[in-house]
Scaffold this active site. Sequence first.
Site, PDB file in Angstrom:
ATOM      1  N   HIS A   1      10.021   0.645   7.901  1.00 55.35           N
ATOM      2  CA  HIS A   1       9.445  -0.573   8.459  1.00 55.35           C
ATOM      3  C   HIS A   1       9.481  -1.748   7.473  1.00 55.35           C
ATOM      4  CE1 HIS A   1       7.695   1.691  11.868  1.00 55.35           C
ATOM      5  NE2 HIS A   1       7.393   2.622  10.968  1.00 55.35           N
TER       6      HIS A   1
ATOM      7  N   ASP B   1       0.850  -1.198   0.000  1.00 54.31           N
ATOM      8  CA  ASP B   1       0.000   0.000   0.000  1.00 54.31           C
ATOM      9  C   ASP B   1       0.888   1.252   0.000  1.00 54.31           C
ATOM     10  OD1 ASP B   1       0.987  -0.574   2.526  1.00 54.31           O
ATOM     11  OD2 ASP B   1      -0.704   0.335   3.578  1.00 54.31           O
TER      12      ASP B   1
END
Length: 332
Positions: free
Chosen positions: A259, A28
């Site tokens: 991340h 995403d």
Amino acid sequence: MNGFIIINYKKRKIKGVDVLKKVLIIADPGVDDAFAIMYALLHPQIEILGIVCEYGNVSQDIALKNTTYLLDLAGRNDIPLILGAESPLTASPPEFFYNIHGLHGLGDLVPAIEIPEYIHPFKMVYQLIEEHEGDLTIINLSRLTSLALTFIQAETNIEQVKQILVMGGAFFVPGNRTPVAEANIYGDPQAAKIIATYGGQVTFVPLNISNRAVISPEVTKKIVAQNDTPFSKIIQPIMNYYSKQYETLLPSINGAPLHDVTLFSYLMKPDLFHVVDRQVLITTDGHSKGLTYADFRPNPEYIENYPMHQIIIDFNIEAFIDDFIEIMSTTS
């Protein structure tokens, strides 16, 4: 797709790395997703078989546009784009994070590109699993909705996947969406519960790891200074934007955590990471919605007929950063 030319950017050989990893990415993008996709595209021993675009940091439409843009820069429009989920299984409206990633997901960068007219339907996931049985790794960078669908739809063959890496959870550390919940789990806890309950080959890469994968401005400048990749012009501006947003949250951070890159680092260099085997449970509602927890006592009690998972709880930060610099600085 849209008449794009396939450039087939040449990746250089990394000494000592000779095992090709076949991956299906669920993403995403989002800045950190974008860097993870760039890392995978540049890595000489990663073969991307497809990218599932779903909601998360941004809407599904923006995720599709940003992924198309990254593939176009790399001359890799041969990689299938697959339509993932638009919203959570909970039927709640999706929550986006434009305040962190920018209104268009890549900071101030607005890709001047159109989404391809044809996006592969979700059943393409099952086709890829069947075609690469036992040799495919699914890397989930976003909410867990699309991944959960692979467990519950009638045509599922998810048990044939080699492994599943999930960016999600928080163990021994606070959440980043609530005091106890990490954003990907919180965004669709029902989906996370499905995966934790039925997935027998899942590795959770939690905030314990990803929060510490901070790329400093000095590292970014070093990469840009020696960069001759298709992404050389976008690395600095999107990382600068991302870092500024994190500085408002954590003034002493000196950069921003990437991340999602940690999942690919673990895929290629698992020896850098400390992994434990535990059953992972998910809280789906109430004040602790999105909480991930496991029994870390010296003699844990296990639930009968519940799968065992892997949780990464520590890693070699310096080696991670060195690896990131090497791959992102890859030259032809």
